[in-house]
Design an enzyme around this catalytic site. Structure first.
Site, PDB file in Angstrom:
ATOM      1  N   ARG A  46       1.092  -1.425  -0.130  1.00 18.82           N
ATOM      2  CA  ARG A  46       0.060   0.104  -0.084  1.00 18.82           C
ATOM      3  C   ARG A  46       0.819   1.279   0.066  1.00 18.82           C
ATOM      4  O   ARG A  46       2.138   1.099   0.248  1.00 18.82           O
ATOM      5  CB  ARG A  46      -0.884  -0.082   1.259  1.00 18.82           C
ATOM      6  CG  ARG A  46      -0.188  -0.220   2.464  1.00 18.82           C
ATOM      7  CD  ARG A  46      -0.668   0.762   3.738  1.00 18.82           C
ATOM      8  NE  ARG A  46      -0.505   2.041   3.412  1.00 18.82           N
ATOM      9  CZ  ARG A  46       0.444   2.556   3.571  1.00 18.82           C
ATOM     10  NH1 ARG A  46       1.745   2.346   3.712  1.00 18.82           N
ATOM     11  NH2 ARG A  46       0.487   3.987   3.551  1.00 18.82           N
ATOM     12  N   GLY A  47       0.221   2.582  -0.192  1.00 18.02           N
ATOM     13  CA  GLY A  47       0.763   3.684  -0.324  1.00 18.02           C
ATOM     14  C   GLY A  47       1.136   3.981  -2.058  1.00 18.02           C
ATOM     15  O   GLY A  47       1.332   2.859  -2.669  1.00 18.02           O
ATOM     16  N   ALA A  48       0.611   5.176  -2.298  1.00 20.34           N
ATOM     17  CA  ALA A  48       0.354   5.308  -3.789  1.00 20.34           C
ATOM     18  C   ALA A  48       1.832   4.722  -4.719  1.00 20.34           C
ATOM     19  O   ALA A  48       1.613   3.909  -5.422  1.00 20.34           O
ATOM     20  CB  ALA A  48       0.251   6.501  -4.088  1.00 20.34           C
ATOM     21  N   ARG A  89      -7.658  -0.892  -6.946  1.00 19.77           N
ATOM     22  CA  ARG A  89      -7.782   0.403  -6.131  1.00 19.77           C
ATOM     23  C   ARG A  89      -8.016   1.587  -7.133  1.00 19.77           C
ATOM     24  O   ARG A  89      -7.147   1.824  -7.682  1.00 19.77           O
ATOM     25  CB  ARG A  89      -6.769   0.574  -5.122  1.00 19.77           C
ATOM     26  CG  ARG A  89      -6.483  -0.600  -4.028  1.00 19.77           C
ATOM     27  CD  ARG A  89      -5.815  -0.331  -2.824  1.00 19.77           C
ATOM     28  NE  ARG A  89      -6.418   0.414  -2.028  1.00 19.77           N
ATOM     29  CZ  ARG A  89      -5.842   1.293  -0.972  1.00 19.77           C
ATOM     30  NH1 ARG A  89      -4.521   1.341  -0.679  1.00 19.77           N
ATOM     31  NH2 ARG A  89      -6.465   1.986  -0.295  1.00 19.77           N
ATOM     32  N   GLN A 196      -2.762   2.699   9.662  1.00 16.87           N
ATOM     33  CA  GLN A 196      -1.455   3.192   8.831  1.00 16.87           C
ATOM     34  C   GLN A 196      -0.399   3.647  10.010  1.00 16.87           C
ATOM     35  O   GLN A 196       0.860   3.576   9.978  1.00 16.87           O
ATOM     36  CB  GLN A 196      -1.860   3.509   7.735  1.00 16.87           C
ATOM     37  CG  GLN A 196      -2.188   2.646   6.762  1.00 16.87           C
ATOM     38  CD  GLN A 196      -3.658   2.839   6.542  1.00 16.87           C
ATOM     39  OE1 GLN A 196      -4.416   3.209   7.522  1.00 16.87           O
ATOM     40  NE2 GLN A 196      -4.390   2.554   5.311  1.00 16.87           N
ATOM     41  N   ASP A 237      -2.384  10.581  -2.725  1.00 11.05           N
ATOM     42  CA  ASP A 237      -2.581   9.579  -3.703  1.00 11.05           C
ATOM     43  C   ASP A 237      -2.977  10.235  -5.194  1.00 11.05           C
ATOM     44  O   ASP A 237      -2.923   9.385  -6.198  1.00 11.05           O
ATOM     45  CB  ASP A 237      -3.861   8.851  -3.118  1.00 11.05           C
ATOM     46  CG  ASP A 237      -3.160   8.148  -1.939  1.00 11.05           C
ATOM     47  OD1 ASP A 237      -3.419   8.601  -0.723  1.00 11.05           O
ATOM     48  OD2 ASP A 237      -3.018   6.789  -2.252  1.00 11.05           O
ATOM     49  N   LYS A 248      -5.386   9.906   2.380  1.00 13.17           N
ATOM     50  CA  LYS A 248      -5.765   8.973   3.242  1.00 13.17           C
ATOM     51  C   LYS A 248      -7.039   9.873   4.221  1.00 13.17           C
ATOM     52  O   LYS A 248      -6.825  10.963   4.602  1.00 13.17           O
ATOM     53  CB  LYS A 248      -5.087   8.405   4.250  1.00 13.17           C
ATOM     54  CG  LYS A 248      -5.407   7.474   5.285  1.00 13.17           C
ATOM     55  CD  LYS A 248      -6.294   6.549   4.975  1.00 13.17           C
ATOM     56  CE  LYS A 248      -5.423   5.512   3.879  1.00 13.17           C
ATOM     57  NZ  LYS A 248      -6.743   4.464   3.147  1.00 13.17           N
TER      58      LYS A 248
HETATM   59  O1  MRU Z   1      -4.888   3.310   1.772  1.00 17.76           O
HETATM   60  P1  MRU Z   1      -3.475   3.631   1.710  1.00 17.76           P
HETATM   61  O2  MRU Z   1      -2.735   2.986   3.107  1.00 17.76           O
HETATM   62  O3  MRU Z   1      -2.866   2.931   0.522  1.00 17.76           O
HETATM   63  O4  MRU Z   1      -3.296   5.209   1.642  1.00 17.76           O
HETATM   64  C1  MRU Z   1      -2.086   5.626   1.484  1.00 17.76           C
HETATM   65  C2  MRU Z   1      -2.013   7.015   1.839  1.00 17.76           C
HETATM   66  O5  MRU Z   1      -3.179   7.865   1.894  1.00 17.76           O
HETATM   67  C3  MRU Z   1      -0.545   7.859   1.823  1.00 17.76           C
HETATM   68  O6  MRU Z   1      -0.559   8.845   2.308  1.00 17.76           O
HETATM   69  C4  MRU Z   1      -0.089   8.266   0.100  1.00 17.76           C
HETATM   70  O7  MRU Z   1      -0.482   7.027  -0.597  1.00 17.76           O
HETATM   71  C5  MRU Z   1       0.899   8.575  -0.056  1.00 17.76           C
HETATM   72  S1  MRU Z   1       2.142   7.478   0.170  1.00 17.76           S
HETATM   73  C6  MRU Z   1       3.599   8.153  -0.186  1.00 17.76           C
END
Ligand code: MRU
Length: 350
Positions: A46-48, A89, A196, A237, A248
């Site tokens: 996870r994380g963009a 996603r 997270q 994201d 998030k």
């Molecule tokens: O649902 P997630 O845990 O994938 O959401 C992640 C976030 O919102 C992060 O802040 C975003 O992806 C930036 S990661 C560098």
């Protein structure tokens, strides 16, 4: 520790299962389209940026399983896999960005043999990861220029190395500052419902020896009021052309609080997260997730009546008027974002 990498035989992607952290460090090997889809959908990766990197490696692995020497057949099957992973996603643009890059490699080599195309695909996915690492480093440097030794920083969700390739985005300046002997006091929102912030951000910062205090999301106001926060750093994201930024769920609330207390709120993200085809945040699709994440996932027993309705959006959009700066690998964009983002990232800008 590397969170996502291509298995040495090229037949699988290996990831750290982020749903098990911080108590268990377990690596998963993803060799099929379903493995990859499920790992992304279930937030094991996870994380963009990390989602994009995983999907790019995944496409290379899946391309290697396509049993044909015919270009058109290869492209057809490749696109089926691409569309499938892309549907895992919807909000983080890095996923489609990375998949489009991989597809572009195939379509721009229509005269090449399938084994040659596989070689180009391997290079592209490795490049995507390496470029992300370099972008995170540059973002960290620009971000560090915004804060000073001893500052209190509030962050939401996790935008550290686990969510990217190295350093991270929102957490990058804090790791870089630490390397340079600086000390920050970081307040990490736990980030309901998937935690997270509690599970990943506080873990990453603690491991690095950075002073971190975990708070529930509804405590952000009091720590700001106490004067403990000099800046908010969050990841993103998808950033629309006008500077509206999806991140998030809960991020926009932090930004509204920060405005109330006069604290600068910064969004940090690589160019792979900027989507100039989205005019405003209204054009960003927000992922809706299962009610069980709110009602039962992290509890020993369900904490709400079984049939109660739940609304569980995974992201929200922070209005551009609340953002003091968007920190990218090319520099810091300031309002008005429609101009600054277009000047830095518009068509024909490399
Ligand atoms: O649902 P997630 O845990 O994938 O959401 C992640 C976030 O919102 C992060 O802040 C975003 O992806 C930036 S990661 C560098």
């Amino acid at each position: 520790m590397k969170n996502v990498y291509l298995h040495e035989d090229g037949k699988a992607v290996t990831i750290i299962d982020q749903t098990k952290l911080p108590t268990v460090t377990e690596y998963l090997t993803l060799g099929t389209a379903k493995d990859l889809y499920d790992a992304i959908f279930e937030l094991k990766v996870r994380g963009a940026p990390a989602i994009g990197i995983c999907a790019a490696f995944g496409m290379y692995v899946l391309a290697g399983t396509i049993e044909t020497g015919d270009y058109d057949e290869f492209l057809k099957k490749f696109r089926e896999y691409k569309d499938y992973l892309n549907s895992s996603r919807p909000t983080a643009v890095n996923l489609s960005w990375a998949l489009n890059r991989m597809e572009q490699v195939v379509t721009s080599h229509s005269d090449a043999s399938v084994p040659e195309i596989l070689g180009y695909l391997k290079k592209e996915c490795m490049d995507i990861q390496e470029e992300d690492s370099q972008m995170c480093r540059a973002i960290s440097e620009y971000g560090l220029s915004l804060i000073k030794d001893g500052d209190g920083i509030l962050t939401h969700c996790n935008a550290g190395p686990l969510a990217t390739s190295r350093y991270g985005t929102a957490l990058g300046p804090l790791f870089l500052g630490k390397e340079q002997g600086m000390n920050f006091h970081v307040f990490a929102d736990e980030t309901r419902p998937l935690l997270q912030g509690a599970r990943l951000t506080s873990y990453e910062l603690d491991q690095a020896g950075i002073d971190v205090t975990l708070i529930c999301d509804n405590m952000a106001s009091i720590v700001m009021k106490n004067g403990w926060i000099q800046a908010c750093f969050v990841g993103c994201d998808r950033i629309a052309a006008n500077g509206d930024a999806a991140n998030k769920i809960g991020t926009s609330g932090v930004a509204i609080l920060a405005k109330h207390y006069g604290i600068p709120f910064y969004v940090l993200g690589p160019s792979s997260t900027i989507d100039l085809d989205c005019a405003t945040g209204d054009d960003i699709q927000i992922e809706l997730r299962s009610p069980e994440e709110i009602k039962s996932k992290f509890y020993e027993k369900p904490m709400a009546p079984e049939g109660v309705k739940c609304y569980n959006p995974a992201f929200d959009v922070t209005d551009h008027t609340l953002i003091a700066g968007i920190v990218t690998e090319k520099g810091i964009c300031r309002p008005p974002y429609t101009e600054s983002l277009a000047n830095m990232f518009g068509k024909n800008k490399k």
